[in-house]
Design an enzyme around this catalytic site. Structure first.
Site, PDB file in Angstrom:
ATOM      1  N   HIS A  18       2.753  -1.094   9.875  1.00 30.89           N
ATOM      2  CA  HIS A  18       1.873  -2.274   9.860  1.00 30.89           C
ATOM      3  C   HIS A  18       0.844  -2.180  10.990  1.00 30.89           C
ATOM      4  O   HIS A  18      -0.340  -2.433  10.785  1.00 30.89           O
ATOM      5  CB  HIS A  18       2.675  -3.564  10.058  1.00 30.89           C
ATOM      6  CG  HIS A  18       3.705  -3.852   8.998  1.00 30.89           C
ATOM      7  ND1 HIS A  18       4.994  -4.229   9.308  1.00 30.89           N
ATOM      8  CD2 HIS A  18       3.637  -3.838   7.646  1.00 30.89           C
ATOM      9  CE1 HIS A  18       5.669  -4.442   8.192  1.00 30.89           C
ATOM     10  NE2 HIS A  18       4.877  -4.206   7.160  1.00 30.89           N
ATOM     11  N   LYS A  42      12.661 -13.918  -0.030  1.00 34.34           N
ATOM     12  CA  LYS A  42      13.459 -13.104   0.887  1.00 34.34           C
ATOM     13  C   LYS A  42      14.042 -14.038   1.949  1.00 34.34           C
ATOM     14  O   LYS A  42      13.382 -14.971   2.378  1.00 34.34           O
ATOM     15  CB  LYS A  42      12.559 -12.080   1.596  1.00 34.34           C
ATOM     16  CG  LYS A  42      11.830 -11.111   0.659  1.00 34.34           C
ATOM     17  CD  LYS A  42      10.971 -10.140   1.483  1.00 34.34           C
ATOM     18  CE  LYS A  42      10.166  -9.185   0.614  1.00 34.34           C
ATOM     19  NZ  LYS A  42       9.250  -8.321   1.396  1.00 34.34           N
ATOM     20  N   ARG A  91       1.837   3.287   0.857  1.00 35.76           N
ATOM     21  CA  ARG A  91       2.698   4.352   1.373  1.00 35.76           C
ATOM     22  C   ARG A  91       2.779   5.482   0.357  1.00 35.76           C
ATOM     23  O   ARG A  91       2.094   6.468   0.450  1.00 35.76           O
ATOM     24  CB  ARG A  91       4.090   3.803   1.700  1.00 35.76           C
ATOM     25  CG  ARG A  91       4.097   3.025   2.994  1.00 35.76           C
ATOM     26  CD  ARG A  91       5.294   2.138   3.121  1.00 35.76           C
ATOM     27  NE  ARG A  91       5.249   1.032   2.158  1.00 35.76           N
ATOM     28  CZ  ARG A  91       5.946  -0.070   2.267  1.00 35.76           C
ATOM     29  NH1 ARG A  91       6.784  -0.225   3.259  1.00 35.76           N
ATOM     30  NH2 ARG A  91       5.836  -1.029   1.379  1.00 35.76           N
ATOM     31  N   SER A 129       9.990  -2.419   6.499  1.00 35.63           N
ATOM     32  CA  SER A 129      10.804  -3.332   7.301  1.00 35.63           C
ATOM     33  C   SER A 129      12.261  -3.272   6.852  1.00 35.63           C
ATOM     34  O   SER A 129      13.184  -3.264   7.670  1.00 35.63           O
ATOM     35  CB  SER A 129      10.294  -4.767   7.159  1.00 35.63           C
ATOM     36  OG  SER A 129       8.974  -4.859   7.620  1.00 35.63           O
TER      37      SER A 129
HETATM   38  N1  LIG Z   1       4.611   2.122   6.769  1.00 33.58           N
HETATM   39  C1  LIG Z   1       3.608   1.520   6.135  1.00 33.58           C
HETATM   40  N2  LIG Z   1       2.446   2.138   5.948  1.00 33.58           N
HETATM   41  C2  LIG Z   1       1.429   1.536   5.277  1.00 33.58           C
HETATM   42  N3  LIG Z   1       1.487   0.313   4.744  1.00 33.58           N
HETATM   43  C3  LIG Z   1       2.625  -0.352   4.912  1.00 33.58           C
HETATM   44  C4  LIG Z   1       3.746   0.196   5.616  1.00 33.58           C
HETATM   45  N4  LIG Z   1       4.755  -0.718   5.590  1.00 33.58           N
HETATM   46  C5  LIG Z   1       4.268  -1.777   4.917  1.00 33.58           C
HETATM   47  N5  LIG Z   1       3.016  -1.570   4.499  1.00 33.58           N
HETATM   48  C6  LIG Z   1       2.156  -2.486   3.752  1.00 33.58           C
HETATM   49  O1  LIG Z   1       2.034  -3.665   4.486  1.00 33.58           O
HETATM   50  C7  LIG Z   1       1.861  -4.786   3.624  1.00 33.58           C
HETATM   51  C8  LIG Z   1       2.870  -5.854   3.989  1.00 33.58           C
HETATM   52  O2  LIG Z   1       4.101  -5.427   3.537  1.00 33.58           O
HETATM   53  P1  LIG Z   1       5.520  -6.062   3.836  1.00 33.58           P
HETATM   54  O3  LIG Z   1       5.446  -7.206   4.750  1.00 33.58           O
HETATM   55  O4  LIG Z   1       6.210  -6.197   2.527  1.00 33.58           O
HETATM   56  O5  LIG Z   1       6.173  -4.847   4.646  1.00 33.58           O
HETATM   57  P2  LIG Z   1       7.336  -3.912   4.215  1.00 33.58           P
HETATM   58  O6  LIG Z   1       7.515  -2.956   5.338  1.00 33.58           O
HETATM   59  O7  LIG Z   1       7.073  -3.341   2.848  1.00 33.58           O
HETATM   60  O8  LIG Z   1       8.571  -4.906   4.206  1.00 33.58           O
HETATM   61  P3  LIG Z   1       9.788  -5.018   3.157  1.00 33.58           P
HETATM   62  O9  LIG Z   1      10.606  -3.793   3.363  1.00 33.58           O
HETATM   63  O10 LIG Z   1      10.472  -6.281   3.587  1.00 33.58           O
HETATM   64  O11 LIG Z   1       9.154  -5.125   1.793  1.00 33.58           O
HETATM   65  C9  LIG Z   1       1.959  -4.209   2.223  1.00 33.58           C
HETATM   66  O12 LIG Z   1       0.659  -3.922   1.757  1.00 33.58           O
HETATM   67  C10 LIG Z   1       2.729  -2.925   2.432  1.00 33.58           C
HETATM   68  O13 LIG Z   1       2.444  -1.989   1.420  1.00 33.58           O
HETATM   69 MG   LIG Z   2       7.237  -4.525   1.082  1.00 33.03          MG
END
Ligand SMILES: Nc1ncnc2c1ncn2[C@@H]1O[C@H](COP(=O)(O)OP(=O)(O)OP(=O)(O)O)[C@@H](O)[C@H]1O
Ligand SMILES: [Mg+2]
Length: 166
Positions: A18, A42, A91, A129
């Site tokens: 993020h 969630k 990703r 996450s």
């Molecule tokens: N490592 C990463 N690299 C690039 N984009 C990311 C990454 N992790 C999350 N995102 C993007 O950040 C945005 C917010 O995602 P979110 O809050 O769902 O995070 P997450 O890490 O996917 O959490 P969860 O595992 O709870 O779904 C989304 O567009 C997601 O694709």
């Molecule tokens: Mg997610």
């Protein structure tokens, strides 16, 4: 005219994936608003207050990054904030289908708003996450994958028995 982008997510917790996307967004747009979703589906590990506190602390050095919270329809929030862009991180192929659906639905709801996808640095491209919480709760090391403040907060939250190897 200045371009304002909204980066919506749950951020439970904020990861370096993020952070990477937000830093890139801050270079590309005049302002980027990290919008923490009040997500009823969630059940979060970190409270809304904690998630806001963490993101504000991590981005205190970047004046064009704002941290806010939102509920309801994303396009309504984007309009309310006077923004033009929704930023999403991509990703792997696995993110594509859901993100594609959301982007086209949001365009149908409001075609003045563009969704922009950004790729993180390779070393963060597999982090979510959910994976961070899972690995940490099983005693695995997450150092370097989340901001130090998040690592500390995870230690405070997760039972000491699970922390033998962290
Ligand atoms: N490592 C990463 N690299 C690039 N984009 C990311 C990454 N992790 C999350 N995102 C993007 O950040 C945005 C917010 O995602 P979110 O809050 O769902 O995070 P997450 O890490 O996917 O959490 P969860 O595992 O709870 O779904 C989304 O567009 C997601 O694709
Ligand atoms: Mg997610």
């Amino acid at each position: 005219m200045s371009t304002v982008a909204i980066y919506p997510g749950t951020f439970d917790p904020l990861t370096n994936g993020h952070v990477d996307i937000i830093a890139r967004g801050a270079r590309l747009f005049d302002r980027i608003i990290v919008a923490v979703l009040v997500n009823a589906e969630k059940s979060p590990l970190f409270t809304m207050t904690e998630r806001l506190e963490i993101a504000r602390a991590v981005f205190k050095g970047l004046p064009n990054v704002e941290v806010d919270t939102f509920d309801g329809l994303l396009v309504d929030y984007v309009e309310r904030r006077g923004a033009q862009v929704i930023v999403r991180g991509l990703r792997a192929v696995s993110d594509f289908e859901f993100e594609f659906q959301m982007a086209l639905m949001n365009r149908r709801l409001n075609d003045k708003i563009e969704t922009v996808f950004m790729m993180p640095a390779e070393q963060y491209s597999y982090i979510s996450s959910r994976l961070i919480k899972e690995v940490f709760s099983l005693g695995g090391r997450v150092h370097g994958l989340v901001p130090d403040m998040v690592e500390q907060r995870l230690r405070d939250k997760v039972a000491p028995a699970a922390q033998t190897r962290s």
